[in-house]
Design an enzyme around this catalytic site. Structure first.
Site, PDB file in Angstrom:
ATOM      1  N   ASP A   1       0.834  -1.201   0.000  1.00 23.65           N
ATOM      2  CA  ASP A   1       0.000   0.000   0.000  1.00 23.65           C
ATOM      3  C   ASP A   1       0.874   1.259   0.000  1.00 23.65           C
ATOM      4  O   ASP A   1       1.833   1.354   0.754  1.00 23.65           O
ATOM      5  CB  ASP A   1      -0.874  -0.033   1.264  1.00 23.65           C
TER       6      ASP A   1
ATOM      7  N   GLU B   1       1.203  -0.654  -5.075  1.00 22.05           N
ATOM      8  CA  GLU B   1       0.129   0.316  -5.298  1.00 22.05           C
ATOM      9  C   GLU B   1       0.774   1.661  -5.631  1.00 22.05           C
ATOM     10  O   GLU B   1       1.189   2.402  -4.752  1.00 22.05           O
ATOM     11  CB  GLU B   1      -0.768   0.466  -4.062  1.00 22.05           C
TER      12      GLU B   1
ATOM     13  N   HIS C   1     -11.783   0.122  -4.485  1.00 21.23           N
ATOM     14  CA  HIS C   1     -12.338   0.753  -3.283  1.00 21.23           C
ATOM     15  C   HIS C   1     -12.065   2.248  -3.239  1.00 21.23           C
ATOM     16  O   HIS C   1     -12.668   2.961  -2.460  1.00 21.23           O
ATOM     17  CB  HIS C   1     -11.742   0.075  -2.057  1.00 21.23           C
TER      18      HIS C   1
END
Ligand code: GLC
Length: 620
Positions: free
Chosen positions: A266, A308, A375
């Protein structure tokens, strides 16, 4: 007899061999970041050894199988889905019970959204982790996660989990100790006595959440100032401290040893900070990413790293590393995603053609994860200099156009999205909403307009067809397979109302999912339409990641034409991004069969395409 484990000695010998292969490079990288920290490095190596010792036989066996078949994750059979455990099935045990539904969806790669311990009201959807080894109690336990991973492995489903490495929650044990001034813990974060240095940093750090969390630092009640690039309760970790890197790597391996196959790194571009810079994509980030790759290849060679990197293409590709020194195994195809939505709003394919050409020019072993929605919000990261030069579109005005389009402000637009982090100074808002609602299904159902409904369903399927015809791993966003609409109820929930990303994070509707059995329902049309597309993709070699892909001239500005060639076969894909009936085609000799509807064309120089329709044409 089937092999059920690798003899202990052989497994250890293989680990030591892998370690020897990488140790010199690892040591050089480590000492490059951490000067004179031999003891920390020795500790790091010991930690790798213990992590390997704790890796269970079934995972070691899988590692060996994957090492022997290094392309195992590049096959076109792989189909991903990402979902929130609570929204989909309540708990991890619930997900386990619903695996048959995921099988029915054809899913072989499952990304579970953050599920580790995180304070309820200060959580950023689970992206503020307070304990990397405990599951949120309402979702279950670490044993449940491990059991689910075992079941997935048994059914050939890879499991992906987020590793939120840039920051911890303010409630993480390290953060609590740091706040109290315990020696050794403040140094894990960026603490300052006052605002002098933070103000200097803020001169060059762009804001991540300009509206919902402005600035990059937070003042604590006792006057200390701590770096918080995301929300004030997400404290940035200081990777210049080897203890942070050592301990976070240990946490990563702990998750890998539970049976996680894909670790989503992330916010990886943010993990190294330096005064006077944007604190993004600094060279040290690549050193850290390379070390993590070596760690996985040494301890758990069956585990993949997914970076990411939600940035422009020139920033993304470096995270693959080089063939000799690879970093991430896979990255998100974020620019294609954003450009796809731009193309839908404008009906003009020029920018998408340019983007696809750029992708086609990249080495084929760069593996992208393709998606329409996830998301997060859609950030309008487009090639603005080119749009300005070619069409005279100015960045701020164009972003406003796109946002107005997808929030239904234009009379012809059926999109029903909502803005995210609207920064009135920069006019830089991003966008939220589910695929179905952005494609017009919500508006059509509200207005009871059967024509719009058909066109919107067709649009939704066409976008998915386009996503499925890109090289790499397609990942569906849970609910999209039945055309789930926006969840406006988030506005009434005090824990969610400040963050409009919850608009597209609603609970999965099992009632709606049942309707898929009726093939004439919206749910059935999408579900079975998608299944058909996915099956064709699995069966047809032209969809291979290794196929030769090129943009073709379609003869119509509203239609994108792609050619995919493999083993002497050619597939032509046509996508009509406009709301008009058009004629388009490519100059090819010979007859073609459209795979979705099984129609035959004597030639494909010019064929009719309905509004928002597509054609997958295979040369006979
Ligand atoms: C990533 C996540 C996003 C989260 C952020 C902070 O960008 O995708 O949802 O808010 O990291 O952890």
């Amino acid at each position: 007899m089937e092999k059920s484990s690798i003899p202990q000695e052989a497994a250890e010998a293989a680990f030591e061999q892998r370690l020897r292969r990488h140790e010199a490079e690892l040591s050089e990288l480590y000492s490059g970041l951490y000067k004179n920290r031999e003891a920390d490095f020795a500790h790091f190596i010991d930690m790798l050894r213990s992590a390997f010792a704790a890796r269970k036989p079934s995972l070691r066996l899988q590692d060996a199988a994957r090492e022997a078949d290094p392309d195992w994750y590049r096959r076109r059979e792989l189909l991903g889905m990402m979902l929130y455990v609570n929204a989909f099935a309540g708990t991890l045990k619930g997900v386990q019970e619903k695996l048959s539904y995921l099988q029915e969806c054809g899913v072989s790669y499952l990304h579970l959204m953050p599920l580790l311990q995180s304070p309820k009201d200060r959580s950023d959807g689970g992206y503020a982790v307070s304990d990397f080894r405990t599951v949120q109690p309402e979702l279950g336990t670490m044993e449940d996660l491990e059991q689910l991973a075992d079941s997935c492995r048994g059914q050939g489903i890879c499991l992906c989990l987020d590793f939120v490495m840039n920051h911890t929650s303010e409630s993480h044990d390290w953060a609590k100790r740091a706040k109290k001034g315990e020696p050794g813990y403040r140094e894990r974060y960026f603490f300052y006595e006052g605002w002098e240095i933070p103000r200097e940093f803020e001169k060059t750090i762009p804001e991540v959440f300009p509206t919902t969390a402005p600035g990059s630092f937070t003042e604590l009640p006792d006057g200390q100032v701590v770096m918080t690039n995301f929300y004030p309760y997400q404290w940035d970790l200081n990777y210049a401290n080897p203890a942070v890197f050592n301990d976070m790597t240990e946490n990563l391996l702990f998750l890998a040893n539970r049976g996680i196959d894909v670790i989503r790194l992330d916010a990886i571009p943010y993990i190294w900070k330096q005064l006077g810079t944007s604190c993004r994509n600094l060279p040290q980030v690549h050193t850290l990413a390379r070390m993590l790759r070596i760690v996985c290849e040494t301890v758990c060679p069956g585990v993949l790293l997914l970076g990411e990197v939600v940035m422009e293409p020139a920033r993304v590709a470096p995270y693959f590393g080089t063939p000799e020194k690879p970093e991430c195994h896979m990255l998100y195809n974020v620019t294609t995603m954003a450009t796809t939505w731009h193309t839908l709003a404008t009906g003009e394919t020029a920018l998408l053609q340019r983007q696809m050409q750029a992708l086609c020019a990249l080495p084929k072993d760069f593996l992208f994860l393709n998606y329409l929605r996830c998301h997060d919000d859609i950030g309008w990261g487009l090639d603005y200099p080119w749009l300005l030069e070619r069409f005279g579109f100015e960045e701020t005005a164009h972003k406003k156009y796109l946002n107005d389009w997808f929030t239904g402000k234009w009379p012809q637009s059926p999109g029903r999205g909502e803005l995210y982090n609207d920064d009135p100074r920069l006019g830089d808002a991003r966008l939220c909403g589910t695929t179905a609602s952005l494609c017009g299904i919500e508006a059509a159902e509200q207005e009871k307009d059967p024509f719009l409904l058909e066109r919107s369903i067709s649009c939704d399927l066409t976008l998915h067809a386009f996503m499925l015809s890109q090289s790499g791993i397609p990942v569906l966003y849970s609910g999209d397979e039945i055309g789930q609409l926006n969840d406006w109820s988030y506005r009434k929930d005090p824990e969610k109302q400040a963050d409009s990303r919850y608009l597209h994070r609603g609970s999965f509707s099992w009632e709606r999912a049942k309707l898929r059995e009726n093939r004439q329902s919206r749910e059935g049309k999408l579900f079975w339409g998608l299944r058909r597309l996915e099956t064709i993709r699995t069966e047809e070699p032209c969809f291979d990641a290794g196929a030769d892909v090129a943009v073709a001239e379609s003869g119509c500005p509203h239609v994108l034409a792609l050619s995919r060639k493999k083993d002497g076969r050619e597939l032509i894909c046509l996508y009509n991004f406009s709301a008009r009936f058009v004629q388009a085609g490519v100059s090819r000799e010979g007859s073609y069969t459209e795979l979705m509807y099984e129609t035959h064309y004597e030639n494909i120089q010019s064929i009719g395409l309905y509004p928002h329709a597509f054609a997958w044409l295979l040369r006979d």
